[in-house]
Motif scaffolding. Structure first.
Motif, PDB file in Angstrom:
ATOM      1  N   THR A 160       0.796  -1.233   0.000  1.00  0.00           N
ATOM      2  CA  THR A 160       0.000   0.000   0.000  1.00  0.00           C
ATOM      3  C   THR A 160       0.828   1.282   0.000  1.00  0.00           C
ATOM      4  OG1 THR A 160      -0.128   0.079   2.421  1.00  0.00           O
ATOM      5  CG2 THR A 160      -1.802  -1.217   1.259  1.00  0.00           C
ATOM      6  N   GLY A 161       2.145   1.176   0.125  1.00  0.00           N
ATOM      7  CA  GLY A 161       2.994   2.353   0.091  1.00  0.00           C
ATOM      8  C   GLY A 161       3.175   3.053   1.415  1.00  0.00           C
ATOM      9  N   ASP A 162       2.739   2.424   2.523  1.00  0.00           N
ATOM     10  CA  ASP A 162       2.871   3.074   3.826  1.00  0.00           C
ATOM     11  C   ASP A 162       4.075   2.573   4.618  1.00  0.00           C
ATOM     12  OD1 ASP A 162       2.065   0.570   4.596  1.00  0.00           O
ATOM     13  OD2 ASP A 162       0.247   1.215   5.638  1.00  0.00           O
ATOM     14  N   GLY A 163       4.874   1.676   4.023  1.00  0.00           N
ATOM     15  CA  GLY A 163       6.069   1.200   4.685  1.00  0.00           C
ATOM     16  C   GLY A 163       5.859   0.036   5.627  1.00  0.00           C
ATOM     17  N   ARG A 164       4.641  -0.520   5.687  1.00  0.00           N
ATOM     18  CA  ARG A 164       4.367  -1.657   6.563  1.00  0.00           C
ATOM     19  C   ARG A 164       3.993  -2.879   5.718  1.00  0.00           C
ATOM     20  NH1 ARG A 164       1.450   2.644   9.120  1.00  0.00           N
ATOM     21  NH2 ARG A 164       2.495   3.356  11.017  1.00  0.00           N
ATOM     22  N   ASN A 165       4.383  -4.025   6.208  1.00  0.00           N
ATOM     23  CA  ASN A 165       4.097  -5.252   5.472  1.00  0.00           C
ATOM     24  C   ASN A 165       2.635  -5.642   5.591  1.00  0.00           C
ATOM     25  OD1 ASN A 165       6.740  -5.392   4.744  1.00  0.00           O
ATOM     26  ND2 ASN A 165       7.258  -7.149   6.000  1.00  0.00           N
ATOM     27  N   ASP A 166       2.082  -6.110   4.487  1.00  0.00           N
ATOM     28  CA  ASP A 166       0.664  -6.458   4.391  1.00  0.00           C
ATOM     29  C   ASP A 166       0.530  -7.922   3.979  1.00  0.00           C
ATOM     30  OD1 ASP A 166       0.090  -3.585   4.640  1.00  0.00           O
ATOM     31  OD2 ASP A 166       0.735  -3.462   2.545  1.00  0.00           O
ATOM     32  N   VAL A 167      -0.690  -8.449   4.068  1.00  0.00           N
ATOM     33  CA  VAL A 167      -0.988  -9.775   3.537  1.00  0.00           C
ATOM     34  C   VAL A 167      -2.274  -9.718   2.736  1.00  0.00           C
ATOM     35  CG1 VAL A 167       0.171 -10.969   5.438  1.00  0.00           C
ATOM     36  CG2 VAL A 167      -2.294 -10.591   5.547  1.00  0.00           C
ATOM     37  N   VAL A 168      -2.435 -10.688   1.853  1.00  0.00           N
ATOM     38  CA  VAL A 168      -3.696 -10.879   1.140  1.00  0.00           C
ATOM     39  C   VAL A 168      -4.233 -12.256   1.496  1.00  0.00           C
ATOM     40  CG1 VAL A 168      -3.188  -9.300  -0.751  1.00  0.00           C
ATOM     41  CG2 VAL A 168      -2.512 -11.709  -0.937  1.00  0.00           C
TER      42      VAL A 168
ATOM     43  N   GLY B 284       2.895  -5.453  -8.415  1.00  0.00           N
ATOM     44  CA  GLY B 284       2.337  -4.527  -7.439  1.00  0.00           C
ATOM     45  C   GLY B 284       2.324  -3.096  -7.938  1.00  0.00           C
ATOM     46  N   THR B 285       1.353  -2.335  -7.463  1.00  0.00           N
ATOM     47  CA  THR B 285       1.247  -0.916  -7.822  1.00  0.00           C
ATOM     48  C   THR B 285       1.671  -0.001  -6.682  1.00  0.00           C
ATOM     49  OG1 THR B 285      -1.035  -0.728  -7.035  1.00  0.00           O
ATOM     50  CG2 THR B 285      -0.705  -1.467  -9.320  1.00  0.00           C
ATOM     51  N   GLY B 286       1.661  -0.525  -5.451  1.00  0.00           N
ATOM     52  CA  GLY B 286       1.928   0.314  -4.287  1.00  0.00           C
ATOM     53  C   GLY B 286       0.735   1.117  -3.832  1.00  0.00           C
ATOM     54  N   LYS B 287      -0.456   0.824  -4.402  1.00  0.00           N
ATOM     55  CA  LYS B 287      -1.674   1.568  -4.068  1.00  0.00           C
ATOM     56  C   LYS B 287      -2.695   0.640  -3.428  1.00  0.00           C
ATOM     57  CE  LYS B 287      -0.938   4.627  -8.019  1.00  0.00           C
ATOM     58  NZ  LYS B 287      -1.502   5.114  -9.323  1.00  0.00           N
ATOM     59  N   ALA B 288      -3.218   1.042  -2.275  1.00  0.00           N
ATOM     60  CA  ALA B 288      -4.142   0.194  -1.531  1.00  0.00           C
ATOM     61  C   ALA B 288      -5.434  -0.081  -2.293  1.00  0.00           C
ATOM     62  CB  ALA B 288      -4.459   0.833  -0.185  1.00  0.00           C
ATOM     63  N   ALA B 289      -5.917   0.892  -3.048  1.00  0.00           N
ATOM     64  CA  ALA B 289      -7.193   0.736  -3.743  1.00  0.00           C
ATOM     65  C   ALA B 289      -7.129  -0.319  -4.843  1.00  0.00           C
ATOM     66  CB  ALA B 289      -7.639   2.074  -4.332  1.00  0.00           C
ATOM     67  N   ALA B 290      -5.981  -0.454  -5.464  1.00  0.00           N
ATOM     68  CA  ALA B 290      -5.786  -1.446  -6.534  1.00  0.00           C
ATOM     69  C   ALA B 290      -4.329  -1.895  -6.477  1.00  0.00           C
ATOM     70  CB  ALA B 290      -6.114  -0.838  -7.901  1.00  0.00           C
ATOM     71  N   PRO B 291      -4.006  -2.845  -5.585  1.00  0.00           N
ATOM     72  CA  PRO B 291      -2.607  -3.184  -5.340  1.00  0.00           C
ATOM     73  C   PRO B 291      -1.902  -3.949  -6.449  1.00  0.00           C
ATOM     74  CG  PRO B 291      -4.057  -4.558  -4.022  1.00  0.00           C
ATOM     75  CD  PRO B 291      -4.919  -3.524  -4.662  1.00  0.00           C
ATOM     76  N   TYR B 292      -2.659  -4.492  -7.430  1.00  0.00           N
ATOM     77  CA  TYR B 292      -2.030  -5.290  -8.475  1.00  0.00           C
ATOM     78  C   TYR B 292      -2.448  -4.848  -9.869  1.00  0.00           C
ATOM     79  CZ  TYR B 292      -1.122  -8.477  -4.584  1.00  0.00           C
ATOM     80  OH  TYR B 292      -0.729  -9.019  -3.386  1.00  0.00           O
ATOM     81  N   ARG B 293      -1.501  -4.962 -10.804  1.00  0.00           N
ATOM     82  CA  ARG B 293      -1.808  -4.769 -12.214  1.00  0.00           C
ATOM     83  C   ARG B 293      -2.383  -6.060 -12.791  1.00  0.00           C
ATOM     84  NH1 ARG B 293       3.303  -2.073 -11.739  1.00  0.00           N
ATOM     85  NH2 ARG B 293       3.051   0.177 -12.033  1.00  0.00           N
ATOM     86  N   ALA B 294      -2.802  -6.002 -14.051  1.00  0.00           N
ATOM     87  CA  ALA B 294      -3.316  -7.194 -14.720  1.00  0.00           C
ATOM     88  C   ALA B 294      -2.234  -8.267 -14.775  1.00  0.00           C
ATOM     89  CB  ALA B 294      -3.781  -6.840 -16.126  1.00  0.00           C
ATOM     90  N   ARG B 295      -2.658  -9.497 -14.725  1.00  0.00           N
ATOM     91  CA  ARG B 295      -1.709 -10.609 -14.662  1.00  0.00           C
ATOM     92  C   ARG B 295      -0.932 -10.793 -15.958  1.00  0.00           C
ATOM     93  NH1 ARG B 295      -5.338 -16.215 -14.945  1.00  0.00           N
ATOM     94  NH2 ARG B 295      -5.865 -16.079 -17.175  1.00  0.00           N
ATOM     95  N   VAL B 296       0.265 -11.358 -15.809  1.00  0.00           N
ATOM     96  CA  VAL B 296       1.119 -11.706 -16.942  1.00  0.00           C
ATOM     97  C   VAL B 296       1.587 -13.145 -16.735  1.00  0.00           C
ATOM     98  CG1 VAL B 296       3.275 -11.228 -18.161  1.00  0.00           C
ATOM     99  CG2 VAL B 296       1.900  -9.331 -17.252  1.00  0.00           C
ATOM    100  N   LYS B 297       1.456 -13.973 -17.760  1.00  0.00           N
ATOM    101  CA  LYS B 297       1.892 -15.362 -17.637  1.00  0.00           C
ATOM    102  C   LYS B 297       3.410 -15.425 -17.681  1.00  0.00           C
ATOM    103  CE  LYS B 297      -0.434 -18.726 -19.581  1.00  0.00           C
ATOM    104  NZ  LYS B 297      -0.976 -19.702 -20.590  1.00  0.00           N
ATOM    105  N   VAL B 298       4.009 -16.016 -16.644  1.00  0.00           N
ATOM    106  CA  VAL B 298       5.460 -16.157 -16.586  1.00  0.00           C
ATOM    107  C   VAL B 298       5.895 -17.617 -16.615  1.00  0.00           C
ATOM    108  CG1 VAL B 298       5.856 -13.953 -15.425  1.00  0.00           C
ATOM    109  CG2 VAL B 298       5.409 -16.008 -14.055  1.00  0.00           C
ATOM    110  N   GLY B 299       4.926 -18.533 -16.624  1.00  0.00           N
ATOM    111  CA  GLY B 299       5.233 -19.952 -16.732  1.00  0.00           C
ATOM    112  C   GLY B 299       4.090 -20.668 -17.422  1.00  0.00           C
ATOM    113  N   THR B 300       4.360 -21.348 -18.508  1.00  0.00           N
ATOM    114  CA  THR B 300       3.281 -21.953 -19.297  1.00  0.00           C
ATOM    115  C   THR B 300       2.820 -23.297 -18.770  1.00  0.00           C
ATOM    116  OG1 THR B 300       4.926 -22.925 -20.783  1.00  0.00           O
ATOM    117  CG2 THR B 300       3.999 -20.775 -21.400  1.00  0.00           C
ATOM    118  N   SER B 301       3.711 -24.060 -18.146  1.00  0.00           N
ATOM    119  CA  SER B 301       3.342 -25.385 -17.658  1.00  0.00           C
ATOM    120  C   SER B 301       4.418 -25.903 -16.714  1.00  0.00           C
ATOM    121  CB  SER B 301       3.149 -26.364 -18.826  1.00  0.00           C
ATOM    122  OG  SER B 301       4.378 -26.540 -19.523  1.00  0.00           O
ATOM    123  N   GLY B 302       4.084 -26.993 -16.030  1.00  0.00           N
ATOM    124  CA  GLY B 302       5.072 -27.683 -15.209  1.00  0.00           C
ATOM    125  C   GLY B 302       5.177 -27.228 -13.774  1.00  0.00           C
ATOM    126  N   TRP B 303       4.540 -26.116 -13.430  1.00  0.00           N
ATOM    127  CA  TRP B 303       4.675 -25.600 -12.075  1.00  0.00           C
ATOM    128  C   TRP B 303       3.871 -26.408 -11.059  1.00  0.00           C
ATOM    129  CZ3 TRP B 303       8.030 -21.779 -10.585  1.00  0.00           C
ATOM    130  CH2 TRP B 303       8.705 -21.130 -11.629  1.00  0.00           C
TER     131      TRP B 303
END
Length: 306
Positions: A207-215, A280-299
């Motif tokens: 969120t940009g306030d310097g404290r660790n958060d969880v989802v 991450g965006t660093g903004k509490a209202a919308a903390p994440y950008r749209a997803r990007v695939k970084v692994g196609t298979s095997g995970w």
């Protein structure tokens, strides 16, 4: 609604003999790591270097490598490639059978953004800490099979070292403050009703306030943000809804900044073995950008992803 409640190493892999595990972790009974089993080992991976702007930030964002352990106990690491994706995997250890949880932690208190070692829980409920480059695990505790979820979210309670969150089957959430040497304090109750969540993740400030958060993702697929307060007595503020449809993933994990922009990201794995990065965006209202695939298979081949 639930109530709120490493460093870079280039030397040899850490080796912990099975006999040392037995002597260090088990007062009575039989260790899950038998004397004839392979000796567990773990080596630190080198994350991609942070850009100058991120390095100059007042709060250092964790930049752990992503680790995966398969059913054979082999440990692999992936680092950010500087292009918004992950590097090819590197073998970083073996012998990690007989464990039911593996977690990274930044323990040195220098706020450099790197992990120093691994917390692990054996299948018999004993918990230990193995430092990268270390020869012998540190005893943390026993009886930890009462917990169905363990999370290493960084510093939640206000001190320098990383802490542990543990949820029991009733849904009570507990905070263990890290001493910086792998050991932890007695537990502090951080909330109740957390059994509505099927996944909990976090390692850094969202969120940009310097404290660790969880989802936390509930069983209907809604993702919620819990802002950190920095207080061990009440570590989280009230939850905020982020979005829905997150039950398409079977694993959520945060290792801090993967993309290299100095903000905390989230990784999500599907049951088919695909891996997605939410920057991450660093903004509490919308903390994440749209997803990007970084692994196609095997995970899906990893029993543990952390």
């Amino acid at each position: 609604m639930a109530e709120t409640a490493g460093r870079i190493h280039r030397r040899t892999a850490a080796r912990a003999a099975a006999a040392a595990l037995i002597a260090g972790l088990v007062a009575t009974g039989t260790s899950a790591v038998a004397a004839g089993s392979p000796q567990p080992s773990a080596a630190a991976a080198e994350p991609a270097q942070a850009p100058a702007a991120a390095a100059a930030a007042a709060v250092v964002t964790p930049r752990f490598a992503l680790y995966g352990a398969n059913s054979a106990g082999t440990l692999y690491a992936y680092t950010g490639n500087g292009k918004g994706g992950l590097s090819a995997r590197a073998n970083k250890g073996s012998g990690w059978t007989g464990v039911s949880a593996l977690l990274q932690v930044d323990n040195d208190g220098k706020a450099n953004g790197y992990s120093e070692g691994l917390w692990f829980r054996e299948t018999n409920g004993n918990v230990g800490y193995l430092k990268f480059e270390g020869e012998k695990p540190v005893k943390v505790g026993s009886g930890w099979n009462i917990y169905d979820k363990l999370v290493s979210p960084g510093n939640i309670g206000g001190a320098a070292a990383g802490d542990l969150l543990a949820r029991d089957a009733k849904g009570d959430l507990y905070l263990y403050l890290g001493h910086g040497d792998g050991t932890v304090t007695k537990r502090l109750k951080a909330g109740y009703g957390w059994n509505v969540y099927s996944e909990i993740a976090g390692n850094g400030d969202l969120t940009g306030d310097g404290r660790n958060d969880v989802v936390a993702r509930d069983k209907s697929g809604v993702l919620w943000l819990y802002k950190g307060t920095g207080s061990q007595k009440a570590p989280f503020a009230g939850r905020t809804r982020i979005g829905s449809g997150w039950n398409q993933y079977d694993r959520l994990v945060s290792t801090g900044d993967i993309s290299g922009d100095g903000r905390t990201d989230l990784l999500a794995r599907t049951a088919k073995g695909e891996l997605y990065l939410y920057e991450g965006t660093g903004k509490a209202a919308a903390p994440y950008r749209a997803r990007v695939k970084v692994g196609t298979s095997g995970w899906d081949g990893y029993k543990f992803l952390f």
